[in-house]
Design an enzyme around this catalytic site. Structure first.
Site, PDB file in Angstrom:
ATOM      1  N   ALA A  59       0.793  -1.235   0.000  1.00  0.00           N
ATOM      2  CA  ALA A  59       0.000   0.000   0.000  1.00  0.00           C
ATOM      3  C   ALA A  59       0.825   1.285   0.000  1.00  0.00           C
ATOM      4  O   ALA A  59       0.455   2.241  -0.698  1.00  0.00           O
ATOM      5  CB  ALA A  59      -0.973  -0.001   1.174  1.00  0.00           C
TER       6      ALA A  59
ATOM      7  N   ARG B 181      -7.362  -7.014  10.755  1.00  0.00           N
ATOM      8  CA  ARG B 181      -7.942  -8.012  11.667  1.00  0.00           C
ATOM      9  C   ARG B 181      -7.383  -7.865  13.076  1.00  0.00           C
ATOM     10  O   ARG B 181      -8.020  -8.248  14.048  1.00  0.00           O
ATOM     11  CB  ARG B 181      -7.685  -9.409  11.107  1.00  0.00           C
ATOM     12  CG  ARG B 181      -8.409  -9.637   9.780  1.00  0.00           C
ATOM     13  CD  ARG B 181      -8.260 -11.061   9.287  1.00  0.00           C
ATOM     14  NE  ARG B 181      -8.898 -11.228   7.979  1.00  0.00           N
ATOM     15  CZ  ARG B 181     -10.187 -11.463   7.796  1.00  0.00           C
ATOM     16  NH1 ARG B 181     -10.996 -11.551   8.851  1.00  0.00           N
ATOM     17  NH2 ARG B 181     -10.689 -11.603   6.582  1.00  0.00           N
TER      18      ARG B 181
ATOM     19  N   TYR C  61     -13.165  -4.621   9.131  1.00  0.00           N
ATOM     20  CA  TYR C  61     -13.423  -4.183   7.765  1.00  0.00           C
ATOM     21  C   TYR C  61     -14.854  -3.672   7.627  1.00  0.00           C
ATOM     22  O   TYR C  61     -15.123  -2.685   6.929  1.00  0.00           O
ATOM     23  CB  TYR C  61     -13.206  -5.329   6.779  1.00  0.00           C
ATOM     24  CG  TYR C  61     -11.812  -5.932   6.790  1.00  0.00           C
ATOM     25  CD1 TYR C  61     -10.698  -5.208   7.194  1.00  0.00           C
ATOM     26  CD2 TYR C  61     -11.619  -7.244   6.375  1.00  0.00           C
ATOM     27  CE1 TYR C  61      -9.428  -5.769   7.195  1.00  0.00           C
ATOM     28  CE2 TYR C  61     -10.353  -7.814   6.361  1.00  0.00           C
ATOM     29  CZ  TYR C  61      -9.267  -7.082   6.782  1.00  0.00           C
ATOM     30  OH  TYR C  61      -8.017  -7.649   6.770  1.00  0.00           O
TER      31      TYR C  61
ATOM     32  N   LEU D 224      -5.744  -7.032   0.103  1.00  0.00           N
ATOM     33  CA  LEU D 224      -5.778  -8.245   0.919  1.00  0.00           C
ATOM     34  C   LEU D 224      -5.211  -9.437   0.142  1.00  0.00           C
ATOM     35  O   LEU D 224      -5.030  -9.369  -1.076  1.00  0.00           O
ATOM     36  CB  LEU D 224      -7.220  -8.538   1.333  1.00  0.00           C
ATOM     37  CG  LEU D 224      -7.892  -7.493   2.231  1.00  0.00           C
ATOM     38  CD1 LEU D 224      -9.388  -7.744   2.311  1.00  0.00           C
ATOM     39  CD2 LEU D 224      -7.267  -7.500   3.619  1.00  0.00           C
TER      40      LEU D 224
ATOM     41  N   LYS E 125      -4.337  -6.453  -8.048  1.00  0.00           N
ATOM     42  CA  LYS E 125      -4.285  -7.626  -8.915  1.00  0.00           C
ATOM     43  C   LYS E 125      -3.666  -8.783  -8.118  1.00  0.00           C
ATOM     44  O   LYS E 125      -2.899  -8.548  -7.177  1.00  0.00           O
ATOM     45  CB  LYS E 125      -3.507  -7.316 -10.198  1.00  0.00           C
ATOM     46  CG  LYS E 125      -2.064  -6.823  -9.960  1.00  0.00           C
ATOM     47  CD  LYS E 125      -1.137  -7.971  -9.739  1.00  0.00           C
ATOM     48  CE  LYS E 125       0.057  -7.641  -8.939  1.00  0.00           C
ATOM     49  NZ  LYS E 125       0.673  -8.802  -8.294  1.00  0.00           N
TER      50      LYS E 125
ATOM     51  N   ARG F 118       1.983 -15.679  -0.247  1.00  0.00           N
ATOM     52  CA  ARG F 118       2.080 -15.927  -1.686  1.00  0.00           C
ATOM     53  C   ARG F 118       2.077 -17.416  -2.014  1.00  0.00           C
ATOM     54  O   ARG F 118       1.836 -17.804  -3.152  1.00  0.00           O
ATOM     55  CB  ARG F 118       3.353 -15.286  -2.244  1.00  0.00           C
ATOM     56  CG  ARG F 118       3.350 -13.764  -2.217  1.00  0.00           C
ATOM     57  CD  ARG F 118       4.722 -13.211  -2.540  1.00  0.00           C
ATOM     58  NE  ARG F 118       4.722 -11.757  -2.534  1.00  0.00           N
ATOM     59  CZ  ARG F 118       4.833 -11.025  -1.432  1.00  0.00           C
ATOM     60  NH1 ARG F 118       4.947 -11.621  -0.249  1.00  0.00           N
ATOM     61  NH2 ARG F 118       4.826  -9.709  -1.494  1.00  0.00           N
TER      62      ARG F 118
END
Length: 419
Positions: free
Chosen positions: A39, A61, A82, A98, A121, A193
């Site tokens: 971000a 969270r 959220y 996220l 993306k 990932r």
């Protein structure tokens, strides 16, 4: 020397030297879902010098994590959940960085709350989710909120200049690569990932390469003819998450493509094959009135873009044209030569668009400008990721998984009854 000074000045301005914008009274207040590492680069820095954007709030969270993140990045408000952030009437738009497996749920919930959505993306986990999201009534209804998948490279003048050199119907081969030295960046086996439950895998995380070859052809592939992958062996991926891939494709005009991605590249590979794109054209006859009757000129073009992912830092577009003069109706050569040219495009003016821009603007700033233009109902540069494009991108990734030995990424399970 001039090039080096320009490089230093651009990157210094992007990091610390660009003047902070005075915010407009009606600036768009953006809320951020999650304390994501991407971000600051993808949103906070470009927002710093955008007069119509305020990073207003963050939710995570873990509230303590959100508070620390807000303090670090000077975000004035923190929400515990959220849902609380989405319920705020002061927040007009939401950024969703996220994990991949949560994109569908929270993009839909943000749209349901009437928020415009800038969605990292890959937009979703698979093609079925893409069809659900981008064809949902929350997206297709009149005056629906803006929804944009954040393929930021498409908004930079360097990509526009690269595409301008292509003769798409005559492209016969394309290649795109993206290599990340993950071992040196802390991308261990427990990184999200490589979490299958969260739609991990290099084909999704490095989805740019498939987007690039689709952009070169201006079409989606007809097939993925092969996809060789290497996987992370340890949980949470359980051997289902690729960290490296090499895929081959065919396109509607008969052309082919290769895509290569590696999240665990060594430093040498990462430097050599970081974020490169190439398009090779078939030989075509080009007019030349100076030629005598009975001869024709044929051009074979190769165009390459180096560093499509961060062109504001540095990039280069190489155009190589091989010319042959031959006798008509034969392969008998009269003469041949090669013309090479390198180009750069840092501002919109460099590609003939008369709109404000600065050489130090990263891809993310150009994207943020167009996102704001859509939210405000203004005409922009024309650069955009259409919803159908995002659906086709997800289909392309699924093609690769289908011919690899790995399963498709799972569809998110959440209650859609209230949407």
């Amino acid at each position: 020397m001039a090039g080096l000074l320009s490089f230093i000045h651009r990157n210094w301005q992007n990091a610390v030297g660009a003047p902070k914008a005075t915010k407009a009274k009606d600036a768009i207040k953006i809320g951020v879902l999650g304390a994501a590492n991407i971000a600051p680069m993808a949103l906070f820095t470009p927002a710093r010098y955008h007069p119509e954007v305020i990073i207003y709030a963050v939710a995570a969270r873990d509230r303590k994590k959100a508070e620390a993140y807000a303090k670090q990045h000077a975000i004035p408000h923190v929400f515990s959940t959220y849902e609380e952030l989405l319920a705020s009437p002061l927040i007009e738009a939401v950024y969703v960085p996220l994990p991949n497996g949560l994109h569908l749920e929270w993009a839909l919930k943000a749209l349901k709350a009437g928020k415009h959505v800038l969605l990292e993306k890959p937009s979703v986990s698979n093609a079925a989710e893409a069809a659900l999201l981008f064809n949902h009534p929350l997206v297709t209804a009149p005056n629906a909120p803006v929804l944009l998948e954040a393929f930021h490279y498409r908004f930079h003048p360097a990509w526009m200049a690269f595409v301008a050199q292509l003769d798409r119907p005559n492209v016969v081969h394309a290649r795109a690569s993206l290599t990340i030295p993950g071992k040196h960046m802390g991308f261990g086996p427990d990184d999200i990932r490589f979490n299958y439950a969260l739609a991990g895998g290099a084909l999704l995380d490095l989805t740019y390469t498939m987007s690039i070859v689709r952009g070169i052809y201006g079409a989606s592939p007809t097939a993925c003819t092969s996809c060789e992958v290497a996987t992370m062996p340890s949980p949470p991926g359980d051997g289902l998450c690729d960290y490296k891939y090499d895929a081959a494709w065919t396109f509607p005009n008969g052309g082919t493509a290769e895509t290569h991605g590696n999240l665990q590249a060594g430093l040498v590979e990462a430097l050599k094959d970081f974020a490169n794109a190439e398009a090779v054209h078939r030989p075509v006859v080009v007019p030349d009135a100076a030629l005598p009757e009975g001869q024709e000129k044929v051009r074979t073009r190769r165009v390459a873009l180096y560093n499509f992912i961060g062109p504001a830092m540095w990039h280069r577009i190489d155009v190589e044209d091989r010319f042959v003069v031959r006798k008509k109706g034969s392969e008998e050569l009269v003469r041949e030569w090669t013309v090479k040219e390198s180009k750069k495009a840092y501002t919109l003016r460099d590609v003939g668009i008369d709109r404000p821009s600065e050489p130090y603007w990263w891809t993310y700033k150009y994207m943020l400008d167009e996102f704001v233009n859509r939210v405000r109902g203004r005409e922009g540069t024309g650069a955009w990721i259409e919803h159908e494009d995002s659906v086709e991108q997800a289909k392309t990734i699924d093609m690769a998984y289908a011919v690899s030995r790995l399963p498709l990424r799972q569809t998110t399970k959440f209650d859609t009854a209230s949407l």
